[in-house]
Design a protein around this motif. Structure first.
Motif, PDB file in Angstrom:
ATOM      1  N   ARG A  48       0.815  -1.217   0.000  1.00  0.00           N
ATOM      2  CA  ARG A  48       0.000   0.000   0.000  1.00  0.00           C
ATOM      3  C   ARG A  48       0.846   1.263   0.000  1.00  0.00           C
ATOM      4  NH1 ARG A  48      -3.568  -3.421   3.824  1.00  0.00           N
ATOM      5  NH2 ARG A  48      -5.265  -4.021   2.416  1.00  0.00           N
ATOM      6  N   GLU A  49       2.158   1.097   0.217  1.00  0.00           N
ATOM      7  CA  GLU A  49       3.059   2.254   0.234  1.00  0.00           C
ATOM      8  C   GLU A  49       3.703   2.519  -1.123  1.00  0.00           C
ATOM      9  OE1 GLU A  49       5.959   1.518   3.204  1.00  0.00           O
ATOM     10  OE2 GLU A  49       4.571   1.771   4.901  1.00  0.00           O
ATOM     11  N   ARG A  50       3.976   1.452  -1.868  1.00  0.00           N
ATOM     12  CA  ARG A  50       4.686   1.604  -3.127  1.00  0.00           C
ATOM     13  C   ARG A  50       4.187   0.604  -4.159  1.00  0.00           C
ATOM     14  NH1 ARG A  50      10.857  -0.338  -2.317  1.00  0.00           N
ATOM     15  NH2 ARG A  50      10.720  -0.230  -4.585  1.00  0.00           N
ATOM     16  N   SER A  51       4.684   0.736  -5.372  1.00  0.00           N
ATOM     17  CA  SER A  51       4.209  -0.099  -6.471  1.00  0.00           C
ATOM     18  C   SER A  51       5.103  -1.320  -6.661  1.00  0.00           C
ATOM     19  CB  SER A  51       4.181   0.733  -7.761  1.00  0.00           C
ATOM     20  OG  SER A  51       3.805  -0.058  -8.871  1.00  0.00           O
ATOM     21  N   PHE A  52       4.473  -2.485  -6.846  1.00  0.00           N
ATOM     22  CA  PHE A  52       5.194  -3.723  -7.121  1.00  0.00           C
ATOM     23  C   PHE A  52       4.614  -4.391  -8.368  1.00  0.00           C
ATOM     24  CE2 PHE A  52       5.986  -3.135  -2.594  1.00  0.00           C
ATOM     25  CZ  PHE A  52       7.339  -3.439  -2.499  1.00  0.00           C
ATOM     26  N   ASP A  53       5.472  -5.119  -9.078  1.00  0.00           N
ATOM     27  CA  ASP A  53       5.038  -5.829 -10.275  1.00  0.00           C
ATOM     28  C   ASP A  53       4.685  -7.282  -9.994  1.00  0.00           C
ATOM     29  OD1 ASP A  53       5.529  -3.703 -12.314  1.00  0.00           O
ATOM     30  OD2 ASP A  53       7.584  -3.899 -11.594  1.00  0.00           O
ATOM     31  N   LEU A  54       5.181  -7.827  -8.888  1.00  0.00           N
ATOM     32  CA  LEU A  54       4.992  -9.247  -8.594  1.00  0.00           C
ATOM     33  C   LEU A  54       5.315  -9.494  -7.123  1.00  0.00           C
ATOM     34  CD1 LEU A  54       4.672 -12.258  -9.597  1.00  0.00           C
ATOM     35  CD2 LEU A  54       7.127 -12.212 -10.080  1.00  0.00           C
ATOM     36  N   MET A  55       4.667 -10.514  -6.549  1.00  0.00           N
ATOM     37  CA  MET A  55       4.970 -10.899  -5.180  1.00  0.00           C
ATOM     38  C   MET A  55       5.215 -12.405  -5.105  1.00  0.00           C
ATOM     39  SD  MET A  55       2.965 -10.157  -1.584  1.00  0.00           S
ATOM     40  CE  MET A  55       1.354 -10.630  -2.199  1.00  0.00           C
ATOM     41  N   LEU A  56       6.322 -12.783  -4.455  1.00  0.00           N
ATOM     42  CA  LEU A  56       6.599 -14.175  -4.099  1.00  0.00           C
ATOM     43  C   LEU A  56       6.184 -14.333  -2.643  1.00  0.00           C
ATOM     44  CD1 LEU A  56      10.130 -14.701  -5.716  1.00  0.00           C
ATOM     45  CD2 LEU A  56       7.904 -15.277  -6.660  1.00  0.00           C
ATOM     46  N   LEU A  73      -5.523  -9.189  -0.409  1.00  0.00           N
ATOM     47  CA  LEU A  73      -5.046  -8.657  -1.684  1.00  0.00           C
ATOM     48  C   LEU A  73      -6.149  -8.670  -2.730  1.00  0.00           C
ATOM     49  CD1 LEU A  73      -2.167  -7.743  -2.715  1.00  0.00           C
ATOM     50  CD2 LEU A  73      -2.068  -9.960  -3.845  1.00  0.00           C
ATOM     51  N   LYS A  74      -6.821  -9.799  -2.863  1.00  0.00           N
ATOM     52  CA  LYS A  74      -7.830  -9.938  -3.902  1.00  0.00           C
ATOM     53  C   LYS A  74      -9.113  -9.188  -3.562  1.00  0.00           C
ATOM     54  CE  LYS A  74      -5.033 -12.205  -6.384  1.00  0.00           C
ATOM     55  NZ  LYS A  74      -4.423 -11.555  -7.564  1.00  0.00           N
ATOM     56  N   GLY A  75      -9.262  -8.800  -2.296  1.00  0.00           N
ATOM     57  CA  GLY A  75     -10.422  -8.008  -1.908  1.00  0.00           C
ATOM     58  C   GLY A  75     -10.207  -6.515  -2.039  1.00  0.00           C
ATOM     59  N   ASP A  76      -8.981  -6.118  -2.384  1.00  0.00           N
ATOM     60  CA  ASP A  76      -8.650  -4.702  -2.536  1.00  0.00           C
ATOM     61  C   ASP A  76      -8.547  -4.370  -4.022  1.00  0.00           C
ATOM     62  OD1 ASP A  76      -7.368  -2.196  -2.728  1.00  0.00           O
ATOM     63  OD2 ASP A  76      -6.361  -2.502  -0.806  1.00  0.00           O
ATOM     64  N   PRO A  77      -9.450  -3.537  -4.567  1.00  0.00           N
ATOM     65  CA  PRO A  77      -9.429  -3.241  -6.009  1.00  0.00           C
ATOM     66  C   PRO A  77      -8.145  -2.598  -6.481  1.00  0.00           C
ATOM     67  CG  PRO A  77     -10.917  -1.750  -4.835  1.00  0.00           C
ATOM     68  CD  PRO A  77     -10.522  -2.825  -3.871  1.00  0.00           C
ATOM     69  N   HIS A  78      -7.377  -1.980  -5.575  1.00  0.00           N
ATOM     70  CA  HIS A  78      -6.132  -1.319  -5.961  1.00  0.00           C
ATOM     71  C   HIS A  78      -4.932  -2.271  -5.941  1.00  0.00           C
ATOM     72  CE1 HIS A  78      -8.195   2.521  -5.909  1.00  0.00           C
ATOM     73  NE2 HIS A  78      -8.632   2.253  -4.691  1.00  0.00           N
ATOM     74  N   LEU A  79      -5.114  -3.452  -5.348  1.00  0.00           N
ATOM     75  CA  LEU A  79      -3.994  -4.381  -5.222  1.00  0.00           C
ATOM     76  C   LEU A  79      -4.230  -5.720  -5.917  1.00  0.00           C
ATOM     77  CD1 LEU A  79      -3.070  -3.904  -1.435  1.00  0.00           C
ATOM     78  CD2 LEU A  79      -2.039  -2.779  -3.416  1.00  0.00           C
ATOM     79  N   ARG A  80      -5.453  -6.011  -6.260  1.00  0.00           N
ATOM     80  CA  ARG A  80      -5.766  -7.370  -6.704  1.00  0.00           C
ATOM     81  C   ARG A  80      -5.171  -7.759  -8.054  1.00  0.00           C
ATOM     82  NH1 ARG A  80     -12.277  -6.817  -7.672  1.00  0.00           N
ATOM     83  NH2 ARG A  80     -12.251  -5.697  -9.673  1.00  0.00           N
ATOM     84  N   ASP A  81      -4.700  -6.778  -8.822  1.00  0.00           N
ATOM     85  CA  ASP A  81      -4.083  -7.101 -10.110  1.00  0.00           C
ATOM     86  C   ASP A  81      -2.602  -7.449  -9.996  1.00  0.00           C
ATOM     87  OD1 ASP A  81      -6.373  -6.897 -11.583  1.00  0.00           O
ATOM     88  OD2 ASP A  81      -6.069  -4.812 -12.163  1.00  0.00           O
ATOM     89  N   ILE A  82      -2.030  -7.342  -8.797  1.00  0.00           N
ATOM     90  CA  ILE A  82      -0.620  -7.717  -8.627  1.00  0.00           C
ATOM     91  C   ILE A  82      -0.506  -9.235  -8.679  1.00  0.00           C
ATOM     92  CG2 ILE A  82       1.358  -7.669  -7.074  1.00  0.00           C
ATOM     93  CD1 ILE A  82       0.217  -5.085  -5.882  1.00  0.00           C
ATOM     94  N   PRO A  83       0.259  -9.788  -9.616  1.00  0.00           N
ATOM     95  CA  PRO A  83       0.390 -11.250  -9.688  1.00  0.00           C
ATOM     96  C   PRO A  83       1.143 -11.799  -8.477  1.00  0.00           C
ATOM     97  CG  PRO A  83       1.862 -10.190 -11.273  1.00  0.00           C
ATOM     98  CD  PRO A  83       1.008  -9.109 -10.688  1.00  0.00           C
ATOM     99  N   VAL A  84       0.711 -12.983  -8.019  1.00  0.00           N
ATOM    100  CA  VAL A  84       1.287 -13.606  -6.830  1.00  0.00           C
ATOM    101  C   VAL A  84       1.722 -15.029  -7.157  1.00  0.00           C
ATOM    102  CG1 VAL A  84       0.897 -14.301  -4.442  1.00  0.00           C
ATOM    103  CG2 VAL A  84      -0.202 -12.234  -5.331  1.00  0.00           C
ATOM    104  N   LEU A  85       2.971 -15.336  -6.855  1.00  0.00           N
ATOM    105  CA  LEU A  85       3.484 -16.693  -6.937  1.00  0.00           C
ATOM    106  C   LEU A  85       3.646 -17.216  -5.515  1.00  0.00           C
ATOM    107  CD1 LEU A  85       6.261 -16.359  -9.695  1.00  0.00           C
ATOM    108  CD2 LEU A  85       3.944 -17.261  -9.960  1.00  0.00           C
ATOM    109  N   MET A  86       2.924 -18.272  -5.163  1.00  0.00           N
ATOM    110  CA  MET A  86       3.021 -18.844  -3.826  1.00  0.00           C
ATOM    111  C   MET A  86       4.269 -19.723  -3.741  1.00  0.00           C
ATOM    112  SD  MET A  86       0.350 -17.465  -2.592  1.00  0.00           S
ATOM    113  CE  MET A  86       0.419 -18.200  -0.956  1.00  0.00           C
ATOM    114  N   THR A  87       4.953 -19.667  -2.609  1.00  0.00           N
ATOM    115  CA  THR A  87       6.117 -20.520  -2.357  1.00  0.00           C
ATOM    116  C   THR A  87       5.903 -21.239  -1.037  1.00  0.00           C
ATOM    117  OG1 THR A  87       7.344 -18.788  -1.197  1.00  0.00           O
ATOM    118  CG2 THR A  87       7.621 -18.914  -3.588  1.00  0.00           C
TER     119      THR A  87
END
Length: 350
Positions: A48-56, A73-87
């Protein structure tokens, strides 16, 4: 011929410092910028502080686990488009299915194969790039608010009842003004006029949903609700009139034609939404409030005042906006007269 993968800013979320080090080293070697978070709460704060292209994102963590982060993340319209790779070290089908159903792009089990990781990162960044292009393209043909509404809520014909302020604006005696002028000069004048008007409207959170000839319609309070839409519409109207006065000073100095505008504002319930067909539609609002605003704009020619508003708008204004009663007006198509008020415009930018 394939293009080189785009470098991105990637957030790595894992409570284990060794895992963070190993993942970070591999991702950084691919040319990406990396940022670390030790648990889910920290990750959400960073997102919510800065922009990211992807999250691991690790699954098992203290504070807030990977499932919880995905849900927020998916419930926030401003964040839900960030792709997430689960590890995760959990190689369980139920966990994999749960993460994918919650919106994760993929699920990688530890230890993660570096070649597979690179391929997944590149594919996810490409999807993010395409989504960003889509958002940018929609923004070229719709206001920021409408574009955001389309991307978060989707498109469907129809509307919902809401309270807004509708604003209509028109150039006085435009037909006479353009009769003896070259079309190129008229187009230049209109472009300058619309640039100023749209800037004033957008600055106050309004959207321009119709432009016809020398007239426009704007909405305040939809699709993004605003409790102060009445005052924002009037503030925008005052700025519009003052901007035209300043514009006319420059026009006069250059020996070019000056213009005058009339603005009508009315507030109340409307049906706001998309109208048209599935192939071509526009965001607009309909209702008596819209009709009153249009009639008020037309009445500015008779009243000789640049801004006229209705009673509903006047009641919601702060004391800093001075209005003058203009009496009752029986509008075409209405059975009862309405109270009309003129707004003072002097020294808007002082």
């Amino acid at each position: 011929m394939s293009t080189a993968p785009r470098a991105g800013t990637i957030l790595i979320v894992d409570d284990n410092p060794v895992n963070r080090l190993l993942l970070g080293r591999g991702v950084e070697q691919q040319g990406h910028t990396i940022v670390f978070a030790e648990h889910g709460r920290e990750a959400l704060a960073l997102l919510r502080e800065r922009s990211f292209d992807l999250m691991l994102l690790d699954v098992v963590m203290p504070e807030l686990d990977g499932y919880g982060v995905l849900a927020e993340l998916k419930g926030d319209p401003h964040l839900r488009d960030i792709p997430v790779l689960m590890t995760s070290a959990l190689d369980e089908l139920d966990s994999v299915v749960k993460c994918i159903e919650m919106g994760a792009e993929d699920y990688l089990t530890k230890p993660i194969n570096p070649v597979l990781l690179q391929a997944r990162i590149n594919a996810s960044l490409e999807k993010k790039r395409l989504r960003d292009q889509q958002r940018e393209l929609i923004g070229k043909f719709a206001t920021e608010e409408v574009a955001e509404d389309l991307l978060t809520s989707g498109f469907s014909l129809g509307g919902k009842r809401t309270d807004v302020s509708a604003l209509f604006c028109d150039i006085r005696s435009f037909t006479t003004l353009t009769e003896a002028r070259d079309p190129a000069e008229v187009i230049e004048l209109l472009n300058d006029y619309y640039t100023l008007m749209i800037d004033a409207i957008s600055r106050e959170g309004g959207i321009v949903n119709q432009i016809i000839g020398d007239g426009l319609m704007a909405i305040f309070g939809a699709p993004t609700p605003r409790e102060d839409h009445h005052e924002r519409a009037v503030v925008a109207a005052r700025q519009m009139v003052e901007l035209i006065r300043l514009f006319d000073d420059d026009q006069a100095a250059a020996g070019k034609p000056q213009i005058e505008i009339g603005v009508g504002v009315a507030s109340g319930p409307v049906i706001a939404g998309y109208t048209g067909t599935l192939h071509r539609a526009t965001y607009t609002c309909v209702g008596d409030t819209v009709n009153v605003a249009a009639r008020l704009e037309a009445h500015t020619k008779i009243a000789g005042r640049p801004i006229l508003i209705d009673e509903n708008t006047r009641r919601a204004l702060s004391d800093g906006i001075v209005v003058e009663p203009q009496g009752e007006l029986l509008m075409k198509g209405k059975t009862e007269p309405i109270n009309v008020f003129a707004v003072q415009v002097d020294s808007v930018f002082a």
